[in-house]
Every structure is written in structure tokens, then in C-alpha cells.
Write a protein that holds these residues in place. Structure first.
Motif, mmCIF file in Angstrom:
data_model
loop_
_atom_site.group_PDB
_atom_site.id
_atom_site.type_symbol
_atom_site.label_atom_id
_atom_site.label_comp_id
_atom_site.label_asym_id
_atom_site.label_seq_id
_atom_site.Cartn_x
_atom_site.Cartn_y
_atom_site.Cartn_z
ATOM 1 N N LEU A 42 0.832 -1.199 0.000
ATOM 2 C CA LEU A 42 0.000 0.000 0.000
ATOM 3 C C LEU A 42 0.868 1.250 0.000
ATOM 4 O O LEU A 42 2.009 1.233 0.487
ATOM 5 C CB LEU A 42 -0.910 -0.002 1.223
ATOM 6 C CG LEU A 42 -1.967 -1.107 1.294
ATOM 7 C CD1 LEU A 42 -2.675 -1.072 2.643
ATOM 8 C CD2 LEU A 42 -2.974 -0.936 0.176
ATOM 9 N N PRO A 43 0.351 2.342 -0.526
ATOM 10 C CA PRO A 43 1.103 3.605 -0.439
ATOM 11 C C PRO A 43 1.297 4.046 1.003
ATOM 12 O O PRO A 43 0.628 3.550 1.918
ATOM 13 C CB PRO A 43 0.208 4.586 -1.216
ATOM 14 C CG PRO A 43 -0.670 3.740 -2.068
ATOM 15 C CD PRO A 43 -0.870 2.468 -1.314
ATOM 16 N N GLY A 44 2.193 4.956 1.215
ATOM 17 C CA GLY A 44 2.481 5.415 2.573
ATOM 18 C C GLY A 44 1.300 6.105 3.213
ATOM 19 O O GLY A 44 0.473 6.750 2.556
#
Length: 417
Positions: A42-44
Motif C-alpha cells: 500500500l502507499p504510505g
């Protein structure tokens, strides 16, 4: 069926889990979804989607919220919220793909409104659940006997116990409305559990039970088909199939779902064809369509006064005649537009795999006794012929007079005295 439970047995015989694609290993379940986002991070600063997909018996699925934030993976057995008590199911999907599945099923993405997952199932929960599953076959038999005794026009197809054994769901099919108030009282008194009746369609029943179709393969609804679209008799008409209900109906008694598979291709091919009720205007009279061939692009027309004489025309020629008729003109005759269709002299049946003739079943069977009598008669005739030939040879060598066999006398012993 790719799971280990459906593999072959020790003697090479098919073992089979007999669960119609809903076994515990989830390897042969038709509703299994491949998680193609599992290897992507997942993105940050983004939290994972706090909902999971859980599957129960017969492919029934539902979405639950993971409010305890348990570390769940596909294949884990969990205890979920139910009314009343709890139910036992298997996790089939986690992460962002659950959000995609909820959108696909037109379900509102509201995690807080979803039922909860209590915990991972313990060994005690699994033992109770397994005992309930073992009782289903016996209870199904007894419940059918009670329904027959009460004279209800319904068919109990399957039973599903809740994970804690506090409730049993009876799935049934019926063509008319059924008053099962007395039936529920009998079930509750006999089985000592909470009863819930749930009506299913005939297609859903066939998907649950499974079977072999007329094509020789497993039913599509029990292996891979997940959505049931309506099938009309017009699908058979467009594909030029005979409207025979015995051939068009499936195991469920309804029209086969496979009638819709090639319907779009037929509809696309029929766009080039004119309507069947169109009439061609010629000097010899009006001509009407008798037959069409979608694959070869041919149409058969005949004059109204000569219905027995059919003329083969290609679709392009028919459209050309229709365009001339729209201008208010008539063509001279259909014979001018006929093109000789060369049909190659090919065998309709080729014995490529060692098969017999297609008409082998039309021949009457010969009894074995007649064959034996015929064979013995032929052997006797052959023996008589061989005897006659030997006698003729003997006559030819002796001038036509048979000679008697002369006995040779033994030489007398000599007296040495």
C-alpha cells in the motif's frame, strides 16, 4: 477440481470430496477469487481495508469487518457474528480486493455497518461445527419424510447448520405457495433447534446438487457459472434450434444456460440477413423465404404458386433484389440471381478412431443360435464336399471301378527241420 480432496485414491479410483466444489480446502470452489493485489504494498500513510470476505457452505459468501484487527489470511477459519449466536466460515479474500468485490456486487462500502468477526475459530468451535455438519444428511432424510407425511408440495434440497448448532436453515423449492407453519413446529419438536425456511430457485438447486449435463460435462452452474441470466425461447429461434422442451431443458427443468453463450455471435451474423417475412417482387410473382443458413450465408426462396421449388440465393443477391424493389421495380426472375453452389464430395462420416457405421444400431440383432446353426451347416457341407472329391479321385485312378482292398497274407515260417 484441483484440490487434494478430489484427487485419486490409493487404487487409482476417484476419491472425491463430494461437496460439489465447496470443500474445506477451497481449491475447487467455483467462487474462489485470485488476489492479484497480494504482492503489492500500500502507499504510505494508508491503512489496509478493514473488511474481509468469508465463505460458508454451498458457496454462500458475506462481508465482515475486522474490528479487532486480527492478522487474517486466506484460508483461516473464523467465528463470525450471526443472529443468534455465531457462525463458522473460511476467509476467502482480504485487503483492497474486498473493496473491489463490494463495488462489483453493488454493496455500499460502509465498514461500520458490516457484521463483525469475533475471533479465529478454536478447536472446540471446529469440533462443534463438524458435528453439526455430520448430522445434516440424517436430518435431511427425516425432514423429507415429515414433509411427505404432511402432504406439502415442496422439495427439501439441502440443510445448512449454523456454526454453533443453534439454528438450521432448510432450503426448499416449490412451484406454489406453501403453508409450512405446521412443518416448522414438527421440525422444532423433532430436531430441537431453531428452524429457518429459505426458498431457492430451480437453477440454484441444480447448482447446489451438481450433476452431468447432456454434453457429458459437469453442470456449468455447479462448476464456474455464478450469475443466472434469463433464457428465452427466442434464443433457440435465433440459433435455428428445434423448439423441443426435452432437448432445450437442463437438469433444473428450465431452459439451458448455454443457449446464451453463442447468442451474441448469431445476432451479429443475422444483421446482414433481411427479415424472414420479406417478400421479393419478380415478374413471375412474389417470392417468400423458406429457409436460411447463417454459416454459409444462403437463403432459400420459392414462388408463392410454386412452393415446392426452392431457389438458393446468397445474402448479397437478396439485398440487391430488395434494394431494386424499394425503388418500385421488379426483377425478371429469381433464376437470374441464382449462383451455383459447388458442394464438395466429402464423406459425411469418417471412421478416424475405429468407430463402426452410424447405422449399426438400425440393423436387427442376429441371435447366437442362428449363427451356430449356420456355422455347423457350413462345416457339414464342407465335409461332404471333401468326401465327394476323394471318391471322384479314386474312380479316376481305377478306371471308374472302385477296387477292394486286398489283405496281404503273412509269410509262413520255414521249418528248419
Amino acid at each position: 477440481m484441483g484440490c487434494t480432496s478430489c484427487a485419486s485414491g490409493a487404487n487409482g479410483q476417484p476419491k472425491g470430496c463430494k461437496n460439489n466444489g465447496t470443500c474445506g480446502t477451497d481449491g475447487c470452489n467455483k467462487l474462489t477469487v485470485f488476489d492479484w493485489l497480494s504482492n503489492m504494498s500500500l502507499p504510505g500513510n494508508q491503512e489496509p481495508f478493514n473488511a474481509v470476505e468469508v465463505r460458508f457452505k454451498n458457496g454462500r459468501k458475506n462481508f465482515y469487518q475486522n474490528h479487532e484487527k486480527l492478522s487474517l489470511s486466506i484460508g483461516d477459519t473464523v467465528a463470525t457474528e450471526a443472529s443468534p449466536g455465531h457462525d463458522i466460515g473460511m476467509v476467502t479474500l482480504t485487503g483492497e480486493l474486498v473493496r473491489v468485490q463490494m463495488k462489483k456486487k453493488n454493496q455500499q462500502i460502509d465498514v461500520e455497518a458490516l457484521p463483525k468477526i469475533y475471533r479465529k475459530a478454536t478447536q472446540k468451535d471446529i469440533d462443534i461445527w463438524q458435528k453439526c455438519r455430520d448430522r445434516e444428511a440424517d436430518i435431511q432424510k427425516r425432514s423429507r419424510e415429515i414433509a411427505i407425511r404432511l402432504g406439502l408440495k415442496m422439495k427439501l434440497s439441502d440443510i445448512e447448520f449454523q456454526g454453533d448448532g443453534s439454528k438450521a436453515v432448510f432450503y426448499y423449492t416449490a412451484e406454489e405457495r406453501v403453508d409450512f407453519r405446521q412443518l416448522i413446529k414438527e421440525f422444532a419438536r423433532t430436531f430441537n433447534t431453531r428452524i429457518e425456511m429459505k426458498q431457492v430457485g430451480l437453477r440454484q438447486e441444480a447448482a447446489r446438487l451438481g450433476g452431468i449435463g447432456s454434453c457429458g460435462r459437469e453442470l456449468c452452474c455447479s462448476t464456474w457459472l455464478t450469475d443466472f441470466r434469463s433464457v428465452n425461447t427466442s434464443a433457440a429461434r435465433y440459433q435455428q434450434l428445434s423448439l423441443n422442451p426435452q432437448k432445450l431443458a437442463g437438469q433444473c427443468g428450465k431452459l439451458k444456460c448455454c443457449l446464451n453463450y453463442e447468442l451474441d455471435t448469431y445476432m451479429e451474423a443475422l444483421e446482414e440477413f433481411p427479415r424472414n417475412d420479406v417478400k421479393l417482387k419478380t415478374d413471375k410473382g412474389m417470392a417468400q423465404c423458406q429457409k436460411i443458413d447463417i454459416f454459409k450465408g444462403l437463403m432459400w426462396f420459392s414462388y408463392e404458386k410454386e412452393g415446392m421449388n426452392w431457389h438458393i440465393l446468397k445474402v448479397e443477391k437478396v439485398n440487391e433484389i430488395i434494394a431494386i424493389n424499394k425503388k418500385g421495380k421488379a426483377v425478371a426472375s429469381l433464376e437470374e440471381y441464382i449462383e451455383d453452389v459447388i458442394i464438395p464430395d466429402e464423406k459425411l462420416f469418417n471412421n478416424v478412431v475405429g468407430q463402426d457405421s452410424l447405422t449399426r444400431f438400425d440393423r436387427p440383432k442376429r441371435s447366437k443360435n442362428n449363427r451356430r446353426n449356420r456355422n455347423s451347416k457350413n462345416t457339414n457341407q464342407g465335409r461332404n464336399r471333401s468326401k465327394g472329391n476323394s471318391k471322384n479321385k479314386a474312380k479316376a485312378t481305377t478306371g471308374g471301378k472302385p477296387q477292394k482292398n486286398k489283405r496281404r497274407s503273412k509269410p509262413k515260417p520255414k521249418n528248419n527241420a
